[in-house]
Design a protein around this motif. Structure first.
Motif, PDB file in Angstrom:
ATOM      1  N   PHE A 117      33.771  33.968  44.019  1.00 35.99           N
ATOM      2  CA  PHE A 117      33.541  32.823  43.146  1.00 35.99           C
ATOM      3  C   PHE A 117      32.923  33.154  41.791  1.00 35.99           C
ATOM      4  O   PHE A 117      32.974  32.338  40.876  1.00 35.99           O
ATOM      5  CB  PHE A 117      32.654  31.797  43.851  1.00 35.99           C
ATOM      6  CG  PHE A 117      33.271  31.219  45.096  1.00 35.99           C
ATOM      7  CD1 PHE A 117      34.420  30.456  45.028  1.00 35.99           C
ATOM      8  CD2 PHE A 117      32.700  31.456  46.334  1.00 35.99           C
ATOM      9  CE1 PHE A 117      34.996  29.928  46.169  1.00 35.99           C
ATOM     10  CE2 PHE A 117      33.265  30.928  47.488  1.00 35.99           C
ATOM     11  CZ  PHE A 117      34.420  30.169  47.405  1.00 35.99           C
ATOM     12  N   ASP A 118      32.329  34.326  41.648  1.00 32.89           N
ATOM     13  CA  ASP A 118      31.608  34.631  40.413  1.00 32.89           C
ATOM     14  C   ASP A 118      32.243  35.738  39.581  1.00 32.89           C
ATOM     15  O   ASP A 118      31.706  36.083  38.528  1.00 32.89           O
ATOM     16  CB  ASP A 118      30.153  35.033  40.735  1.00 32.89           C
ATOM     17  CG  ASP A 118      29.391  33.928  41.430  1.00 32.89           C
ATOM     18  OD1 ASP A 118      29.734  32.743  41.219  1.00 32.89           O
ATOM     19  OD2 ASP A 118      28.453  34.236  42.193  1.00 32.89           O
ATOM     20  N   SER A 119      33.356  36.299  40.025  1.00 36.13           N
ATOM     21  CA  SER A 119      33.939  37.434  39.310  1.00 36.13           C
ATOM     22  C   SER A 119      35.131  37.063  38.443  1.00 36.13           C
ATOM     23  O   SER A 119      35.433  37.756  37.470  1.00 36.13           O
ATOM     24  CB  SER A 119      34.376  38.515  40.310  1.00 36.13           C
ATOM     25  OG  SER A 119      35.505  38.081  41.049  1.00 36.13           O
ATOM     26  N   GLY A 120      35.855  35.987  38.792  1.00 41.11           N
ATOM     27  CA  GLY A 120      37.070  35.640  38.067  1.00 41.11           C
ATOM     28  C   GLY A 120      38.237  36.541  38.400  1.00 41.11           C
ATOM     29  O   GLY A 120      39.280  36.480  37.737  1.00 41.11           O
ATOM     30  N   ARG A 121      38.113  37.362  39.436  1.00 43.07           N
ATOM     31  CA  ARG A 121      39.161  38.305  39.822  1.00 43.07           C
ATOM     32  C   ARG A 121      39.587  38.074  41.268  1.00 43.07           C
ATOM     33  O   ARG A 121      38.806  37.562  42.080  1.00 43.07           O
ATOM     34  CB  ARG A 121      38.659  39.755  39.681  1.00 43.07           C
ATOM     35  CG  ARG A 121      38.395  40.164  38.254  1.00 43.07           C
ATOM     36  CD  ARG A 121      39.670  40.200  37.441  1.00 43.07           C
ATOM     37  NE  ARG A 121      39.446  40.823  36.140  1.00 43.07           N
ATOM     38  CZ  ARG A 121      40.403  40.996  35.232  1.00 43.07           C
ATOM     39  NH1 ARG A 121      41.630  40.588  35.491  1.00 43.07           N
ATOM     40  NH2 ARG A 121      40.134  41.559  34.068  1.00 43.07           N
ATOM     41  N   PRO A 122      40.817  38.458  41.628  1.00 46.34           N
ATOM     42  CA  PRO A 122      41.234  38.344  43.023  1.00 46.34           C
ATOM     43  C   PRO A 122      40.477  39.329  43.899  1.00 46.34           C
ATOM     44  O   PRO A 122      40.146  40.438  43.479  1.00 46.34           O
ATOM     45  CB  PRO A 122      42.735  38.674  42.975  1.00 46.34           C
ATOM     46  CG  PRO A 122      42.907  39.506  41.753  1.00 46.34           C
ATOM     47  CD  PRO A 122      41.894  39.001  40.764  1.00 46.34           C
ATOM     48  N   LEU A 123      40.191  38.894  45.129  1.00 46.46           N
ATOM     49  CA  LEU A 123      39.439  39.708  46.088  1.00 46.46           C
ATOM     50  C   LEU A 123      40.271  39.863  47.352  1.00 46.46           C
ATOM     51  O   LEU A 123      40.715  38.879  47.941  1.00 46.46           O
ATOM     52  CB  LEU A 123      38.111  39.029  46.424  1.00 46.46           C
ATOM     53  CG  LEU A 123      37.295  39.690  47.536  1.00 46.46           C
ATOM     54  CD1 LEU A 123      36.738  41.030  47.068  1.00 46.46           C
ATOM     55  CD2 LEU A 123      36.170  38.760  47.989  1.00 46.46           C
ATOM     56  N   LEU A 124      40.454  41.103  47.785  1.00 47.47           N
ATOM     57  CA  LEU A 124      41.165  41.384  49.029  1.00 47.47           C
ATOM     58  C   LEU A 124      40.132  41.670  50.110  1.00 47.47           C
ATOM     59  O   LEU A 124      39.365  42.626  50.007  1.00 47.47           O
ATOM     60  CB  LEU A 124      42.099  42.583  48.850  1.00 47.47           C
ATOM     61  CG  LEU A 124      42.973  42.930  50.058  1.00 47.47           C
ATOM     62  CD1 LEU A 124      43.984  41.808  50.334  1.00 47.47           C
ATOM     63  CD2 LEU A 124      43.708  44.250  49.833  1.00 47.47           C
TER      64      LEU A 124
END
Length: 260
Positions: A117-124
Motif C-alpha cells: 500500500f505504500d510503495s506504488g509498485r506491484p508486489l509478488l
C-alpha cells in the motif's frame, strides 16, 4: 514495461526456508536480466547478527554463481522500520518479491501492508512451500474493474506477455465487487498487448473470494494470481469482509501479485 530491478526481502534462517526466500527473485532476475536489491532482516523477533551475516553471505554466493547482479543490504542499512525501508526501496524498483506463508505474525503483516500500500509498485507474494522457479506459464487475473485491479493488471504485464495463457476471472455474487468494464473488454485490451487472454465468471461459493480464485487457478493449472489490494477501515472489514484481508490472514497458496 519491462522489469529491470527487483527488490526482495530475505528472512534470515537455515535450510529450505532461506532457499525459498530467494528462489523466486533470482529466477525472475534470470528471466528478465534484472538487478536484485535484497534486504536481509527478521520481520518478527530479533535474528542474531551471525544469522543475518550467514544469510547475506549465502545470498551473495548464490548470486555470484548464477551470474546475477545483486546488492545485499543488511540491518545496519536501516534507519527506520523494516516495512518503511522495504517500501522505500520498492519505490525505485519495478517489482517487489516477498516470501510469506500464513501471515499471522505482526511483523510479516506490517511488511506486507507497507509493501502493498505504500510503495506504488506491484508486489509478488510467494508461499515458501511453492516458490516460483521461473516465469509462470498460466496466470489468473482477479477482475472487479476497480482502480486497484487495474494497477495490478498493468503491474503484471511483464508476466502476462510471457505467459502461455491468461484467464480473467470475475467472482459472481460477491457484494464487494461492483459493476464495471467486463473481463471480456479487458481481454481485448490485453490482446493489444500481445497477451493470450480469455474471460471466465466463477461463483463465489462458501469459502470467499480468495478461495474461489484459488479454485479457478487450480482448475486452470495457473501458477500465479493477479489481484488488486484494497485497504478498508477496520469497521468496514468487520461488516463486509475483505479479499485482501483474507489473503494476508491465510497467506497465499500460490504466487500472488498484488497492487494497492
Amino acid at each position: 514495461m519491462t522489469v529491470t530491478t527487483i527488490a526482495c526481502h530475505i528472512e534470515p534462517g537455515d535450510g529450505a526456508a532461506l532457499d525459498a526466500s530467494f528462489t523466486a527473485p533470482f529466477a525472475l532476475a534470470e528471466a528478465w536480466g534484472a538487478h536484485v536489491t535484497a534486504l536481509v532482516f527478521a520481520t518478527d523477533g530479533e535474528a542474531s547478527l551471525a544469522a543475518e551475516q550467514k544469510a547475506a553471505a549465502q545470498l551473495r554466493d548464490t548470486a555470484e554463481r548464477r551470474g546475477l547482479a545483486c546488492e545485499v543490504l543488511d540491518r545496519s542499512s536501516f534507519a527506520f522500520g523494516v516495512g518503511e525501508v522495504f517500501a522505500d526501496h520498492l519505490r525505485v524498483s519495478d517489482l517487489g518479491v516477498i516470501s510469506a506463508g500464513m501471515a499471522g505474525a505482526m511483523g510479516t503483516r506490517n511488511l506486507l501492508n507497507a509493501a502493498a500500500f505504500d510503495s506504488g509498485r506491484p508486489l509478488l507474494v510467494v508461499p515458501p512451500d511453492a516458490p516460483l522457479s521461473g516465469l509462470p506459464t498460466r496466470v489468473v487475473i482477479a477482475w472487479d474493474a476497480t482502480p486497484a485491479a487495474v494497477r495490478a493488471v498493468h503491474g503484471a504485464l511483464p508476466f502476462l506477455r510471457r505467459a502461455e495463457e491468461t484467464i480473467i476471472v470475475s467472482v459472481t455474487e460477491d457484494k464487494e465487487l461492483r459493476a464495471g468494464q467486463s473481463g471480456i473488454a479487458l481481454a481485448r485490451l490485453l490482446a493489444r498487448h500481445d497477451v493470450a487472454a480469455r474471460f471466465s465468471a466463477v461463483p463465489l461459493g462458501r469459502g470467499g473470494v480468495v478461495a474461489a480464485l484459488d479454485a479457478a487457478a487450480g482448475e486452470a493449472g495457473a501458477e500465479m494470481i493477479v489481484m488488486g489490494a484494497v485497504r478498508h477501515a477496520p469497521l468496514r472489514d468487520i461488516v463486509f469482509g475483505s479479499a485482501t484481508r483474507d489473503l494476508l490472514d491465510r497467506g497465499p497458496r500460490r504466487a500472488t501479485l498484488v497492487a494497492g
